[in-house]
Design an enzyme around this catalytic site. Sequence first.
Site, short mmCIF file in Angstrom:
data_model
loop_
_atom_site.label_atom_id
_atom_site.label_comp_id
_atom_site.label_asym_id
_atom_site.label_seq_id
_atom_site.Cartn_x
_atom_site.Cartn_y
_atom_site.Cartn_z
N CYS A 1 -51.26 9.01 2.99
CA CYS A 1 -52.18 9.80 3.79
C CYS A 1 -51.49 10.96 4.47
O CYS A 1 -52.12 11.88 4.92
CB CYS A 1 -52.84 8.95 4.85
SG CYS A 1 -53.89 7.73 4.13
N ASN B 1 -47.69 19.55 2.00
CA ASN B 1 -49.00 20.14 2.25
C ASN B 1 -48.83 21.04 3.47
O ASN B 1 -48.67 20.55 4.58
CB ASN B 1 -50.02 19.04 2.53
CG ASN B 1 -51.43 19.57 2.47
OD1 ASN B 1 -51.67 20.76 2.71
ND2 ASN B 1 -52.35 18.71 2.17
N CYS C 1 -45.01 18.38 10.02
CA CYS C 1 -46.14 17.46 10.11
C CYS C 1 -47.15 17.93 11.15
O CYS C 1 -46.79 18.26 12.28
CB CYS C 1 -45.63 16.06 10.48
SG CYS C 1 -46.97 14.93 10.88
N CYS D 1 -48.52 11.85 17.97
CA CYS D 1 -47.23 11.28 17.60
C CYS D 1 -46.14 11.98 18.39
O CYS D 1 -46.22 13.17 18.64
CB CYS D 1 -46.98 11.48 16.09
SG CYS D 1 -45.47 10.66 15.49
N GLU E 1 -58.19 9.39 13.52
CA GLU E 1 -58.83 9.35 12.21
C GLU E 1 -58.32 8.19 11.38
O GLU E 1 -57.19 7.74 11.54
CB GLU E 1 -58.50 10.62 11.42
CG GLU E 1 -59.19 11.85 11.96
CD GLU E 1 -59.04 13.02 11.02
OE1 GLU E 1 -59.34 14.13 11.44
OE2 GLU E 1 -58.61 12.82 9.87
N GLY F 1 -49.39 8.90 14.06
CA GLY F 1 -48.51 8.06 14.86
C GLY F 1 -47.35 7.46 14.12
O GLY F 1 -47.29 7.44 12.89
N SER G 1 -45.06 2.66 7.47
CA SER G 1 -44.23 3.84 7.20
C SER G 1 -43.55 4.27 8.49
O SER G 1 -44.20 4.39 9.53
CB SER G 1 -45.12 4.97 6.67
OG SER G 1 -44.35 6.11 6.37
N CYS H 1 -41.75 15.90 14.00
CA CYS H 1 -41.28 16.44 12.73
C CYS H 1 -41.96 17.80 12.50
O CYS H 1 -43.19 17.89 12.56
CB CYS H 1 -41.59 15.48 11.59
SG CYS H 1 -40.90 13.83 11.86
N CYS I 1 -55.95 4.24 5.04
CA CYS I 1 -54.84 4.81 5.78
C CYS I 1 -55.27 4.85 7.24
O CYS I 1 -56.30 5.43 7.58
CB CYS I 1 -54.60 6.22 5.25
SG CYS I 1 -53.31 7.10 6.11
N LEU J 1 -37.66 9.71 4.63
CA LEU J 1 -36.29 10.22 4.67
C LEU J 1 -36.29 11.76 4.70
O LEU J 1 -35.75 12.37 5.59
CB LEU J 1 -35.50 9.68 3.47
CG LEU J 1 -34.00 9.66 3.65
CD1 LEU J 1 -33.58 8.70 4.76
CD2 LEU J 1 -33.29 9.28 2.36
N HIS J 2 -36.84 12.37 3.69
CA HIS J 2 -37.04 13.83 3.61
C HIS J 2 -35.76 14.65 3.47
O HIS J 2 -35.83 15.86 3.19
CB HIS J 2 -37.87 14.38 4.77
CG HIS J 2 -39.21 13.70 4.92
ND1 HIS J 2 -40.04 13.45 3.85
CD2 HIS J 2 -39.85 13.21 6.02
CE1 HIS J 2 -41.15 12.85 4.30
NE2 HIS J 2 -41.05 12.68 5.58
N1 SAH Z 1 -44.80 8.30 11.41
C1 SAH Z 1 -44.77 7.62 10.15
C2 SAH Z 1 -46.09 7.55 9.43
C3 SAH Z 1 -46.93 8.78 9.29
S1 SAH Z 1 -46.97 9.90 8.03
C4 SAH Z 1 -43.74 8.26 9.24
O1 SAH Z 1 -43.27 9.34 9.56
O2 SAH Z 1 -43.37 7.66 8.25
C5 SAH Z 1 -46.87 9.37 6.41
C6 SAH Z 1 -45.98 10.29 5.56
O3 SAH Z 1 -46.54 11.63 5.40
C7 SAH Z 1 -44.60 10.49 6.19
O4 SAH Z 1 -43.64 10.34 5.17
C8 SAH Z 1 -44.66 11.92 6.66
O5 SAH Z 1 -43.38 12.47 6.80
C9 SAH Z 1 -45.50 12.57 5.58
N2 SAH Z 1 -46.03 13.90 5.94
C10 SAH Z 1 -46.36 14.34 7.16
N3 SAH Z 1 -46.78 15.63 7.12
C11 SAH Z 1 -46.72 16.02 5.82
C12 SAH Z 1 -47.02 17.23 5.14
N4 SAH Z 1 -47.45 18.30 5.79
N5 SAH Z 1 -46.84 17.25 3.80
C13 SAH Z 1 -46.40 16.16 3.14
N6 SAH Z 1 -46.09 14.99 3.73
C14 SAH Z 1 -46.24 14.90 5.06
#
Ligand code: SAH
Length: 389
Positions: free
Chosen positions: A381, A338, A157, A150, A130, A205, A239, A154, A143, A263-264
């Site tokens: 995105c 989300n 995600c 991927c 997508e 990805g 990212s 995580c 985006c 980072l998270h």
């Molecule tokens: N793989 C790359 C790019 C993809 S995602 C990365 O991890 O940076 C872009 C962002 O959305 C990342 O920071 C990811 O951690 C975040 N993300 C993924 N799932 C999410 C969710 N359910 N709620 C909020 N952010 C999310």
Amino acid sequence: MTPAAGARPRPPHPICDTGTTMPKPGELTFVAPGGAKKPPRHLADLTPAERKDAVAAIGEKPFRAKQLSQHYFARYALDPEQWTDIPAAARERLASELLPELMSVVRHVSCDDDTTRKTLWRLHDGTLVESVLMRYPDRVTMCISSQAGCGMNCPFCATGQAGLDRNLSTAEIVHQIVDGMRALRDGEVPGGPARLSNIVFMGMGEPLANYNRVAGAIRRLTDPEPDGLGLSQRGITVSTVGLVPAMLRFAGEGFTCRLAVSLHAPDDELRDTLVPVNTRWKVREVLDAAWEYGERSGRRISVEYALIRDINDQAWRGDLLGRLLKGKRVHVNLIPLNPTPGSKWTASRPEDEKAFIEAVAAHGVPVTVRDTRGQEIDGACGQLAAAER
Ligand code: SAH
């Protein structure tokens, strides 16, 4: 051929949750186990010099490479009938050798009064990915995906849950943008014709896990017309979960795109669980690589932090984050989680979010919360995820 992954639906996009873009029964796709054939070679995979060689190799005049580049990168003209400066007899051959159809639209889904448009693409081997186009009053952001699925795993995600199908080719990455630019020019997005302002590698990805093809795509996006699309690296954000060697390579090769680091969590103990690759490269190493990139590129680093209720949203973690980032050229983007279907996690309570922001800001670190409804999701995105393997 086996049916793709038991027709398992991917969960919805974490931010633009517009309802499903999953294939309908007649659209079900088939993917060979292990990722299938290579995508066909395409003009956008090649450097300008390689294009000349490729054209000469099929017995055409080398200057046809420039003409094809003009049609693809400057005019977004995919139909050989439109190439009136090339003899009709040569057009089909050049098209099949250098501009084969890479992907087709399965469906568009819109939200936010049609100013956000998701596209579900089917690639040549049936793989689905997508892209999302987001139109704001003053800019348009796309985006895009760099991989189908991927491998970073995580747990919060959507894309991470389904694993990696395969890397996208350079042309498969670039074509998402070319089609978006064409749609904007042709007025397919409400608000009249427009130009693309920003690109974020925040779809499916991990872009730095597909380094060479992503680097090639950035070159195609930013080479001046007609060699490329003539966009600015300043408008492109990559990212990453924090693949340190690839971040350092990115810095060393002179890229000046924006870099966002997912980072998270500010502490290794928690980050090991939220971003599993942290067991390989720790918070400290990831941030050091980000500062190195920031210095080389002259760009401010974005730190992405999905706020997850009672998991990573404690004020003490905000304080620790602020201390790690203090004094650096950095900006913190907080993303309310989300929740993905079946997940036990959800977004933070408003009071916890507020306390977290204050704890970060107390160190003088700029911090904003991304509005997940669409107004302020620039670069956010999250994961494009409603596709089905
Ligand atoms: N793989 C790359 C790019 C993809 S995602 C990365 O991890 O940076 C872009 C962002 O959305 C990342 O920071 C990811 O951690 C975040 N993300 C993924 N799932 C999410 C969710 N359910 N709620 C909020 N952010 C999310």
